[in-house]
Scaffold this motif. Sequence first.
Motif, PDB file in Angstrom:
ATOM      1  N   GLN A  11       0.826  -1.200   0.000  1.00 31.32           N
ATOM      2  CA  GLN A  11       0.000   0.000   0.000  1.00 31.32           C
ATOM      3  C   GLN A  11       0.866   1.257   0.000  1.00 31.32           C
ATOM      4  O   GLN A  11       1.932   1.308   0.610  1.00 31.32           O
ATOM      5  N   GLY A  12       0.387   2.246  -0.696  1.00 28.80           N
ATOM      6  CA  GLY A  12       1.074   3.523  -0.758  1.00 28.80           C
ATOM      7  C   GLY A  12       0.838   4.340   0.498  1.00 28.80           C
ATOM      8  O   GLY A  12       0.099   3.953   1.410  1.00 28.80           O
TER       9      GLY A  12
ATOM     10  N   GLU B  96      -0.854   6.882   0.805  1.00 29.27           N
ATOM     11  CA  GLU B  96      -2.234   7.346   0.936  1.00 29.27           C
ATOM     12  C   GLU B  96      -3.058   6.400   1.795  1.00 29.27           C
ATOM     13  O   GLU B  96      -4.086   6.809   2.344  1.00 29.27           O
TER      14      GLU B  96
ATOM     15  N   GLN C 203       9.010   9.234  -1.325  1.00 29.41           N
ATOM     16  CA  GLN C 203       7.876   8.924  -0.450  1.00 29.41           C
ATOM     17  C   GLN C 203       8.357   8.064   0.715  1.00 29.41           C
ATOM     18  O   GLN C 203       9.083   7.086   0.511  1.00 29.41           O
TER      19      GLN C 203
ATOM     20  N   GLY D  66      -6.727   7.561   2.417  1.00 29.56           N
ATOM     21  CA  GLY D  66      -6.727   6.343   1.625  1.00 29.56           C
ATOM     22  C   GLY D  66      -7.875   5.422   1.997  1.00 29.56           C
ATOM     23  O   GLY D  66      -8.476   4.775   1.129  1.00 29.56           O
TER      24      GLY D  66
ATOM     25  N   GLU E  17       3.077  -0.974  -5.956  1.00 25.64           N
ATOM     26  CA  GLU E  17       2.414  -0.225  -4.898  1.00 25.64           C
ATOM     27  C   GLU E  17       0.987   0.145  -5.304  1.00 25.64           C
ATOM     28  O   GLU E  17       0.736   0.557  -6.444  1.00 25.64           O
TER      29      GLU E  17
ATOM     30  N   THR F 122      -2.006   2.559  -5.115  1.00 23.39           N
ATOM     31  CA  THR F 122      -2.257   3.975  -4.883  1.00 23.39           C
ATOM     32  C   THR F 122      -3.681   4.306  -5.329  1.00 23.39           C
ATOM     33  O   THR F 122      -4.367   3.458  -5.921  1.00 23.39           O
TER      34      THR F 122
ATOM     35  N   ASP G 131       0.700   4.364 -12.252  1.00 19.51           N
ATOM     36  CA  ASP G 131      -0.203   3.534 -11.447  1.00 19.51           C
ATOM     37  C   ASP G 131      -1.496   3.236 -12.200  1.00 19.51           C
ATOM     38  O   ASP G 131      -1.991   2.101 -12.192  1.00 19.51           O
TER      39      ASP G 131
END
Length: 398
Positions: free
Chosen positions: A52-53, A55, A100, A137, A192, A194, A278
Amino acid sequence: MSRLSGLRSVGHKLYSGEIEYDFVGKKKRWYALSALILVLAVAGLLGRGLSQGIEFKGGAVFTVNKPGLSVSQVHDAIEEFTGSHEPIVQKVGSNQVRAQIASKDTGNFNNIKEALSVKLGVAPDKIDSELVGPSWGKEISKKALQGLVIFMILVVIYLSIAFEWRMALAALVALIHDIVITIGVYALVGFEVTPGTVIGLLTILGYSLYDTVVVFDTVKETTRGITKQNKITFSQAANRGLNQTLVRSINTSVVALLPVGALLFVGGGLLGAGMLKDIALSLFVGLAAGAFSSIFIATPMFADLKERTPEMRQLAKRVAQHQAAQAKAAARGEGEGAAKSAAPAGADADEDRDDDDDDGEPAAAGSTPRTSGSSSGGVRRQPTRNRSRNRPSGKRKH
């Protein structure tokens, strides 16, 4: 040019039924292949899980604006602040690098920015920083799930009205198939997730459904009034419709994959565009899975469900009986042809001797038999009748 003309010729032959591949008849093979892919996808999802990102997990984003700055320089500068989490660093444009940090501990947010300014030799105002919380998120995921459920309900209702509930069920299975495979690929390769990924997942539903509906519409045309005949079963007619749209489905998928592939490999790989990458990645995987499911899953499953109905079972029995009768007639014809070829040469002449004369009456007693050595041209010699019967003598009275 010869290859293009060859492809056009194949497409025309598929549409006209001159050549045909049995997709529906080999459905167990496609089901097994699809099950294997799904097992791998679910295993990756349960084993490695989704990456997971920020967010979804929370963290910080630092965008450094400096000409000539490399990704490795920013990675080395920020690595000591990430702990056990691997930072995501990528090029954005020609003069910017974005880093990030997916971490809940963002208390030293300002200290990280100052340290980057010193290590990279950049003024603090040249570093854009942003703090992201995990609640944003979660809200995106919640809304996306709601939209997905509503979309699938509307799809089932529409297809049930426009076609029938069996088509709706097959299309729904194909959609779930595409989503699971796409998410599984993300888990297996460690991409990832996003908000761009979520947008891409919702977008592929439309592409997959469009291709499936096009195939279903052709299948509906080829199976209309099928119970009024006894030559082909429903599965055979459905397979014919699938072959008629095969080239169109492949062309549509290829044309859709080309710009998405350019967006993924050129925009994401060369330009380093994060959000575009993404979205394009989920679109690319989803479009490929959708092309597979519309051909190998949706139509065979619909035909399988349809064959279970009483009227289609009766049709299958009539077709089997018709084909068995044709096979017997063909075998009988071959047997008669072999018997005639093996008969002696004088058999036909013997049959001619027993036949009636040309007037349809039996040959009179005492007539001269016809012989096989008649005059040329196959003209039969008429029998010589006894002309003196019941007639006066040939002498004239004076």
